[in-house]
Scaffold this motif. Structure first.
Motif, short mmCIF file in Angstrom:
data_model
loop_
_atom_site.label_atom_id
_atom_site.label_comp_id
_atom_site.label_asym_id
_atom_site.label_seq_id
_atom_site.Cartn_x
_atom_site.Cartn_y
_atom_site.Cartn_z
N ARG A 35 -12.53 32.39 44.67
CA ARG A 35 -13.95 32.70 44.43
C ARG A 35 -14.15 33.52 43.17
O ARG A 35 -15.27 33.71 42.72
CB ARG A 35 -14.55 33.42 45.63
CG ARG A 35 -14.43 32.68 46.96
CD ARG A 35 -15.21 31.40 47.01
NE ARG A 35 -16.62 31.67 46.84
CZ ARG A 35 -17.53 30.77 46.52
NH1 ARG A 35 -17.17 29.52 46.31
NH2 ARG A 35 -18.79 31.10 46.39
N SER A 67 -7.94 35.17 44.88
CA SER A 67 -9.17 34.59 45.42
C SER A 67 -9.69 33.46 44.54
O SER A 67 -10.01 33.69 43.36
CB SER A 67 -10.27 35.65 45.55
OG SER A 67 -11.46 35.04 46.01
N VAL A 73 -20.19 33.44 43.32
CA VAL A 73 -18.82 33.53 42.83
C VAL A 73 -18.72 34.85 42.08
O VAL A 73 -19.73 35.48 41.76
CB VAL A 73 -18.40 32.34 41.93
CG1 VAL A 73 -18.40 31.04 42.74
CG2 VAL A 73 -19.29 32.23 40.71
N ARG A 105 -14.08 33.49 39.47
CA ARG A 105 -14.12 32.46 38.44
C ARG A 105 -14.08 33.02 37.03
O ARG A 105 -13.93 32.27 36.08
CB ARG A 105 -15.39 31.61 38.60
CG ARG A 105 -15.56 31.01 39.98
CD ARG A 105 -14.51 29.95 40.29
NE ARG A 105 -14.56 29.51 41.66
CZ ARG A 105 -15.43 28.64 42.16
NH1 ARG A 105 -16.34 28.10 41.39
NH2 ARG A 105 -15.38 28.31 43.43
N ALA A 113 -18.44 37.43 47.16
CA ALA A 113 -18.25 36.01 46.84
C ALA A 113 -17.56 35.28 47.99
O ALA A 113 -17.89 34.13 48.28
CB ALA A 113 -17.44 35.86 45.55
N GLU A 114 -16.62 35.93 48.65
CA GLU A 114 -15.92 35.29 49.76
C GLU A 114 -16.81 35.16 51.00
O GLU A 114 -16.61 34.26 51.80
CB GLU A 114 -14.63 36.05 50.08
CG GLU A 114 -13.60 35.85 48.97
CD GLU A 114 -12.31 36.62 49.18
OE1 GLU A 114 -12.26 37.55 50.02
OE2 GLU A 114 -11.32 36.28 48.47
N PRO A 166 -21.28 31.59 50.18
CA PRO A 166 -20.95 30.41 49.37
C PRO A 166 -21.76 30.26 48.08
O PRO A 166 -21.28 29.65 47.14
CB PRO A 166 -21.23 29.23 50.32
CG PRO A 166 -21.17 29.81 51.68
CD PRO A 166 -21.61 31.24 51.56
#
Length: 181
Positions: free
Chosen positions: A114, A112, A79, A116, A72-73, A76
Motif C-alpha cells: 500500500r 507494505s 495509498v 506507493r 492505507a492498509e 482501500p
C-alpha cells in the motif's frame, strides 16, 4: 453526505469535478482538532462526493509514516507515500536519530504494497535557514532517492526556496537512468 462545513472551520465542498481524479498529496492526519477531526472514511466519502476517487496519504515524520501505512492498509481508497520531511531531517540528525528514521521508512515501505511513494522528501531552505541543516537535508534526500529507486516506488518531492540544488541533486542521483544530459 453530511455538511462538513457546518459548525467548523472547514470550507464547503466544491462542485463535483467533471472527471474522476486522485488527490496525489493529502495529510488526512493533519485534519483539525477536537470536534473538527475528520476520520479517514469521512475524508474518503467527502472526496468521492466531488469525484476524487482516491487519496495518497503522505506521512512525513516518523510518527506520521506509521499512521499513513496503517491508514492505507485499513482503507482501500487510500495509498501511502512515506518519508522524512526535509525540515524533520536536521532535527532528527541533531538527536542522532536520522539514520534510524530512514531505515524505519524503508522497512515500512518494503513491507507494505500500500506504500506507493517515498517522501515527502527534498529540500526546504525557507524553514531550515542554516547551511548545516541544508547539508543534512541533502543527505536525507539522497537516501530517499536511492530508496525509491531500489524499491521501485515513486519519489514525492518537497522543494521550497531550493530549486537549483534540488535539480542538481536529482540530476546527479539519476545520472545514467536515461535522463538527458
Amino acid at each position: 453526505m453530511p455538511d462538513l462545513a457546518a459548525d467548523s472551520q472547514r470550507p464547503p465542498l466544491p462542485e463535483p469535478l467533471a472527471r474522476p481524479v486522485i488527490d496525489s498529496h493529502c495529510h488526512i492526519d493533519m485534519r483539525g482538532q477536537g470536534e473538527d477531526i475528520l476520520s479517514p472514511q469521512d475524508a474518503l466519502d467527502a472526496a468521492a462526493s466531488v469525484n476524487v476517487t482516491g487519496i495518497v496519504q503522505v506521512g512525513c515524520s516518523i510518527r506520521d509514516v506509521r499512521a499513513a501505512v496503517e491508514m492505507a492498509e485499513a482503507h482501500p481508497g487510500i495509498v501511502a507515500a512515506i518519508g522524512i520531511h526535509p525540515n524533520e531531517a536536521p532535527r532528527l540528525a541533531a538527536q542522532g536519530e536520522l539514520d534510524a528514521a530512514i531505515a524505519t521508512v524503508e522497512a515500512l515501505a518494503a513491507g507494505s504494497p500500500r506504500v506507493r511513494g517515498i517522501g515527502e522528501t527534498g529540500l526546504d531552505y525557507f524553514r531550515t535557514r542554516e547551511p548545516e541543516g541544508w547539508l543534512i537535508q541533502e543527505q536525507s534526500f539522497r537516501a530517499h532517492i536511492d530508496m525509491a529507486r531500489r524499491l521501485g516506488r515513486a519519489l514525492v518531492i518537497h522543494d521550497r526556496d531550493s530549486h537549483d540544488d534540488r535539480v542538481r541533486i536529482l540530476l546527479d542521483e539519476l545520472a545514467g537512468d536515461g535522463l538527458p544530459d
